[in-house]
Each structure stands twice: as structure tokens, then as C-alpha cells.
Design a protein around this motif. Structure first.
Motif, short mmCIF file in Angstrom:
data_model
loop_
_atom_site.label_atom_id
_atom_site.label_comp_id
_atom_site.label_asym_id
_atom_site.label_seq_id
_atom_site.Cartn_x
_atom_site.Cartn_y
_atom_site.Cartn_z
N LYS A 138 0.85 -1.21 0.00
CA LYS A 138 0.00 0.00 0.00
C LYS A 138 0.88 1.26 0.00
O LYS A 138 0.66 2.17 -0.78
CB LYS A 138 -0.95 0.03 1.21
N THR A 172 -7.41 5.04 -0.85
CA THR A 172 -6.06 4.68 -1.29
C THR A 172 -6.02 4.56 -2.81
O THR A 172 -7.06 4.42 -3.46
CB THR A 172 -5.61 3.36 -0.63
N GLU A 185 1.19 4.10 -2.89
CA GLU A 185 0.84 5.49 -2.57
C GLU A 185 1.93 6.43 -3.07
O GLU A 185 1.64 7.56 -3.46
CB GLU A 185 0.68 5.67 -1.05
#
Ligand SMILES: Cc1cc2nc3c(=O)[nH]c(=O)nc-3n(C[C@H](O)[C@H](O)[C@H](O)COP(=O)(O)OP(=O)(O)OC[C@H]3O[C@@H](n4cnc5c(N)ncnc54)[C@H](O)[C@@H]3O)c2cc1C
Length: 386
Positions: A85, A328, A89
């Protein structure tokens, strides 16, 4: 494997059932005993994906029962999710390029045969059916599947990643896209993952033996360019005093525990094709998870177009601003690109993500070496974990 129920109660039941086995995880986790026996893994991923239960809760539950050294492997696997993640990002173009590439891919008869489970490779065809029927595949099966898709069937990795994302209940734009890229050899240059018949035979307990059917010597895919790394920009928390409304979406259903939150609502698209056209099972799980979260916080699931329906709710509730966990990178971030509910929108990022994502700049090792200190601080209840 029973289809998981999209509730926090079911998530906690599953966690409680898994915790006593967490000490044996390292030695057994690589075996795929088949859909009727998932006793060696947690199967918590759909709950973690929606954060009906959080990474912190899961790790603390395991650490309450075992010493860190006994459950290191499990904690590291949970951290892989955080690593992917954080990595994405910082490089959102990997996602947007993948979506663009996907649009340009033509469906071929070979691709149709693969997604119908008609390749003649018994294990692969079985996993296609298992994925469609249960919305889950064991981690090792995902690796073998992706390896066979890319290097034996020679199909575009983007189409395989899309097939997974449509059917996995835990379908996650970071873990999925980047794991496919890792198998292809695009994450760590030159390193790729080839599915080997002997490995499949051993770790499926002899259920499958595709000897002679797999390409076990194909080279990695050629590099597909450099992606710029951006700095993470974490939002400030809103000032006290404002009358806040919390908006929940299944990208992260953790309730934001702020005293200023006066009202809560959730939103899910009427037409789920905007989420990448996931299967009905995936839609049912994610919408059900949202409804479960709303049943605990109170508040409606808003219907209709995103900005308009949230604007109506904000007006009705006389809100000064909206707060939500920042979507996200992936379909949810894309959906919120033009979000305009008529009042300011504050974004929230959990302490877990704030503290671990910054260490996902390069390979997993950089994050991994910080984990012992991080988990020790977590157990001792320190707020700042580094
Ligand atoms: C090609 C491919 C695609 C994948 N796509 C996804 C996806 O869309 N969503 C997703 O959540 N995971 C994905 N994974 C990672 C992993 O396979 C699943 O998280 C795991 O199998 C989920 O089962 P579990 O909950 O029983 O895992 P456990 O083994 O019990 O692990 C506990 C938790 O740790 C996390 N985790 C474990 N292994 C990994 C891993 N390798 N990468 C990231 N997180 C991990 C998950 O949140 C999991 O629930 C993918 C892996 C591969 C190889």
C-alpha cells in the motif's frame, strides 16, 4: 471453504479461531490443502481489505498469545500488505498505467479459455473455478496461477491482475497489481517467479502434478520503465469545534474516533462497474461490509451520484465539513477524483499507515528490519511507534 459473512462479528470470530494456530503458521503457511481446509492460514484478508478488522487489532491479538519471535512470520505477512500500500501510494502512476494498458488489451481465444478454466492444466483450471466460486485463493496458488498465466500461457499480466481483482473478495489494487508485477519480474528487476511442477506437487500435498506442462525456464518480462516516487503527504487532522460528518466507504471502514464527528453516512455506487466491474460476490461482500459498519455507527447508506448525495446529506445534517479515511490509490481514489460535496473534505490516515508507509520506499527489507521495534512499541502501547 464457506463464503465469509461481511460483518465485524464474523471477522472477530475468525480472528479468535485463528489465534491459537498462529504459532504454527510459519511452518505450515505455504501448503495449499484445498478449499475445504484453510486451517493453516488466517483467511482474514477480506476483513483486512475493508478494515472491518484492522492490521493493528489482528497483530495485537496474536501478540497477546505468543512471543513476537514465535509469530514473526505472520506479522511480516501482514506487513507485506502495508508495504504494498505504501509503495503504491508513492507511485500512483503504476496504477494509472496499469489501467490504461488494460484498456488497450484485446481479448483473445487463449484468454477466454484461461478465464473459463479450459487450459487443460488441471491445477490452473481448478484455481479458476475456486476463485470464481469462493472469491479466495491461497497465497501460493496465487503465485503459481500468476506464474503460469504469464510464463506458460503467455497472457498479458494486466489481464490476469484484472481477473483477480474482479473476483477476489480481498481484491486490493496495491497487493494485487504489485504482486502480479513481482511475479512478472517488474517489481524487482530481473527477479521473477516461475511456477514449478515439483513445487506445486509438494505444496498441494500431491493434489496436483503438472509435470511437463509448465514453462519452467522463461525469462522475466522486460522492464516497463521507471516510475517517479512522490513524497507521502499526510493530512492534518481537522480543527476542534467543526461539526463533522464521517463518510464511510469499503476502502476502509474503521470508524474515526473523533469527538467532533456528529453524524455518519456511507456511500456505495449504484453501478459497480465504476469500481472495475467486480463480480456480484465481491460487490455483495463490500456493500454488506459497509452496511455492517453503518449498523454499528448509525447513519444511512447514501444512494445516487457521489457528490450530489453527499452534498444533500451534509446540508440536511448542517455539517461544517466532512471527514473520511483518504481513499487509497486504486478505483476508490479514482472515483473521488472530482468529489465536491459543497463543504470542505478532511482526510484521515491511520497511525498504522502513517508510521509504516514511509518505510516502503524501496524493497520490503527496509520495512521488515523496522518491524521488531515497531511491534514491541505496539505491544507496550506507545502511540509513537518509532
Ligand atoms: C498474484 C497475487 C495477487 C494477490 N492479490 C491480493 C489482493 O488482491 N489482496 C490481498 O489482500 N492480497 C493479495 N495477495 C497477497 C496474499 O496472497 C493474500 O493476502 C493472502 O493469500 C490472503 O489470505 P490469508 O488472509 O489467509 O493470508 P494469511 O497468510 O493468513 O496472512 C495474513 C494477512 O497478511 C496479509 N498478507 C499475507 N500475505 C501477503 C502478501 N503476500 N502480500 C500482501 N499481503 C499479505 C493479508 O492481509 C492476509 O490476510 C496476492 C498475492 C499474489 C501472489
Amino acid at each position: 471453504m464457506n463464503r465469509p459473512e461481511p460483518t465485524r462479528e464474523a471477522a472477530l470470530r475468525r480472528l479468535t479461531a485463528f489465534v491459537p494456530d498462529a504459532g504454527k503458521y510459519a511452518g505450515r503457511r505455504n501448503f495449499d490443502f484445498g478449499p475445504d481446509d484453510r486451517s493453516n492460514v488466517s483467511t482474514l484478508s477480506p476483513y483486512l481489505r475493508t478494515r472491518l478488522v484492522t492490521e493493528k487489532e489482528v497483530c495485537l491479538a496474536v501478540l497477546e498469545r505468543f512471543a513476537r519471535s514465535t509469530v514473526d512470520k505472520f506479522l511480516q505477512e501482514v506487513a507485506w500488505r502495508t508495504y504494498w500500500k505504501g509503495w503504491l501510494e508513492m507511485r500512483p502512476e503504476v496504477w494509472s498505467r496499469y489501467r490504461l494498458d488494460l484498456e488497450q488489451r484485446e481479448h483473445s481465444p487463449e484468454h477466454e479459455r484461461a478465464i473459463r478454466g479450459e487450459t487443460g492444466i488441471e491445477c490452473f483450471d481448478f484455481w479458476v473455478r475456486e476463485l470464481i466460486e469462493t472469491g479466495y485463493l491461497h497465497n501460493h496458488a496465487r503465485m503459481w496461477f500468476a506464474g503460469i498465466w504469464i510464463f506458460t500461457l503467455r497472457l498479458p499480466w494486466q489481464m490476469g491482475a484484472d481477473f483477480f481483482l474482479r473476483h477476489l473478495l480481498d481484491g486490493d489494487p496495491a497487493s494485487n497489481t504489485l504482486s502480479w508485477r513481482w511475479v512478472a519480474g517488474l517489481h524487482t528487476t530481473g527477479k521473477h517467479y516461475l511456477a514449478r511442477a515439483s513445487n506445486i506437487k509438494r505444496f498441494t500435498g500431491g493434489r496436483f502434478d503438472p509435470a511437463g506442462q509448465l514453462d519452467e525456464s522463461a525469462p522475466a518480462l522486460p522492464p516497463d520503465g521507471e516510475f517517479e516516487r512522490r513524497d507521502l503527504d499526510f493530512p492534518e487532522n481537522p480543527r476542534p469545534g467543526a461539526r463533522l460528518g464521517q463518510l464511510l466507504i469499503p476502502d476502509d471502514l474503521t470508524p474515526i474516533g473523533m469527538p467532533q464527528v456528529e453524524s455518519t453516512a456511507g456511500w456505495f455506487p449504484e453501478d459497480s462497474r465504476v469500481l472495475g466491474d467486480p463480480s456480484e460476490k465481491v460487490v455483495d461482500f463490500h456493500r454488506g461490509a459497509l452496511d455492517d459498519a453503518l449498523s454499528r455507527t448509525g447513519g444511512p447508506r447514501l444512494r445516487g451520484r457521489l457528490s450530489e448525495s453527499v452534498r444533500d446529506w451534509a446540508t440536511r445534517e448542517k455539517l461544517d465539513a466532512i471527514i473520511m479515511t483518504r481513499p487509497t490509490v486504486g478505483p476508490w481514489r479514482d472515483l473521488f477524483a472530482g468529489f465536491d460535496p459543497g463543504v470542505p473534505v478532511h482526510h484521515f490516515v491511520s497511525d498504522w499507515d502513517r508510521q509504516l508507509w514511509p518505510h516502503a520506499t524501496a524493497g520490503f527489507f527496509r520495512l521488515k528490519k523496522r518491524l521488531p521495534k515497531f511491534f514491541d512499541a505496539l505491544v507496550s502501547g506507545q502511540r509513537s511507534l518509532f
